[in-house]
Design a protein around this motif. Structure first.
Motif, PDB file in Angstrom:
ATOM      1  N   ARG A 134       0.500  -1.062  -0.151  1.00 60.33           N
ATOM      2  CA  ARG A 134      -0.219  -0.315   0.244  1.00 60.33           C
ATOM      3  C   ARG A 134       1.029   1.475  -0.172  1.00 60.33           C
ATOM      4  O   ARG A 134       2.073   1.162   0.673  1.00 60.33           O
ATOM      5  N   PHE A 135       0.885   1.940  -0.608  1.00 54.83           N
ATOM      6  CA  PHE A 135       0.983   3.724  -0.497  1.00 54.83           C
ATOM      7  C   PHE A 135      -0.203   4.927  -0.513  1.00 54.83           C
ATOM      8  O   PHE A 135      -0.739   5.117  -0.944  1.00 54.83           O
ATOM      9  N   GLU A 136       0.770   5.343   0.050  1.00 55.40           N
ATOM     10  CA  GLU A 136       0.214   7.051   0.390  1.00 55.40           C
ATOM     11  C   GLU A 136       0.911   7.837  -0.070  1.00 55.40           C
ATOM     12  O   GLU A 136       1.996   8.220  -0.170  1.00 55.40           O
ATOM     13  N   ASP A 137       0.138   9.261  -1.411  1.00 54.19           N
ATOM     14  CA  ASP A 137       1.549  10.234  -1.408  1.00 54.19           C
ATOM     15  C   ASP A 137       0.324  11.555  -1.497  1.00 54.19           C
ATOM     16  O   ASP A 137      -0.891  11.419  -0.858  1.00 54.19           O
ATOM     17  N   GLU A 138       1.343  12.771  -1.502  1.00 57.88           N
ATOM     18  CA  GLU A 138       0.198  14.177  -0.954  1.00 57.88           C
ATOM     19  C   GLU A 138      -1.414  13.444  -2.022  1.00 57.88           C
ATOM     20  O   GLU A 138      -2.503  14.477  -1.425  1.00 57.88           O
ATOM     21  N   TYR A 139      -1.173  12.988  -3.037  1.00 60.58           N
ATOM     22  CA  TYR A 139      -2.520  13.751  -4.003  1.00 60.58           C
ATOM     23  C   TYR A 139      -3.382  12.362  -3.412  1.00 60.58           C
ATOM     24  O   TYR A 139      -4.962  12.396  -4.040  1.00 60.58           O
ATOM     25  N   SER A 140      -2.750  10.833  -3.141  1.00 61.64           N
ATOM     26  CA  SER A 140      -3.900  10.173  -3.566  1.00 61.64           C
ATOM     27  C   SER A 140      -3.049   8.127  -2.677  1.00 61.64           C
ATOM     28  O   SER A 140      -1.899   8.602  -2.100  1.00 61.64           O
TER      29      SER A 140
END
Length: 192
Positions: A134-140
């Motif tokens: 799983r990843f998270e960045d500032e956009y999604s």
């Protein structure tokens, strides 16, 4: 003639009436390109969607060898053998081994695509595996699939893109039918 006899006569033949695309390797190069783009842009709270997209890419990238082999006449197979620096192919298995020696990405696609489609593998490489992160960045946020080859970890779409590049370059460099259409898809090749 009964149905069984008719089925025996068509075994191993290409039946374009069952294809949803043109039934030409060019269509499969396009399909792989589209599947890779779908995997790259997929954002979903359910990792299954991302995994299925990765599975499709691996299967298509590996089975390109079937399509190119089936649509190649003897002259094209001789060109493939010269390109891959091997003696004349006796069977598709020779082509399969040669293309995997040329491209580690295609060899990884074989491991994954065959396992996904057929459950088990002849010539299994136990050091090859996949996992979902799983990843998270500032956009999604979303999921990525990683392909592990021993101590080396790859993003799945990087592997599939490398396989697509190999297949496309073979098609263009050997000037197989409709090679110009493949060449036009890769403007960076035109720059040198």
């Amino acid at each position: 003639m009964n149905k069984e006899a008719k089925a025996d006569q068509t075994h191993g033949r290409i039946d374009l009436s069952k294809m949803m695309q043109s039934g030409h390797p060019i269509a499969w190069l396009s399909k792989l390109s589209w599947e890779i783009a779908e995997a790259i842009t997929h954002r979903d709270s359910n990792p299954a969607g991302r995994v299925y997209k990765s599975m499709n890419c691996a299967i298509t990238a590996w089975h390109m060898h079937d399509w190119i082999w089936q649509f190649s006449d003897e002259e094209m197979k001789e060109q493939l053998a010269l390109y891959l620096k091997v003696p004349k192919f006796k069977a598709i298995g020779d082509f399969s081994k040669a293309i995997q020696r040329l491209s580690p990405a295609i060899a990884l696609c074989r491991q994954i695509g065959t396992a996904v489609k057929h459950v088990s593998l002849a010539h299994n490489r136990p050091e090859v595996s996949t996992h979902v992160v799983r990843f998270e960045d500032e956009y999604s946020c979303g999921y990525r699939v990683k392909i592990v080859d021993g101590d080396v970890e790859h993003l799945d779409t990087d592997v599939y893109t490398a396989a697509l590049d190999v297949w496309s370059r073979i098609y263009v460099e050997l000037e197989f039918p409709m090679w110009e259409a493949v060449y036009e898809l890769w403007p960076e090749w035109q720059q040198g």
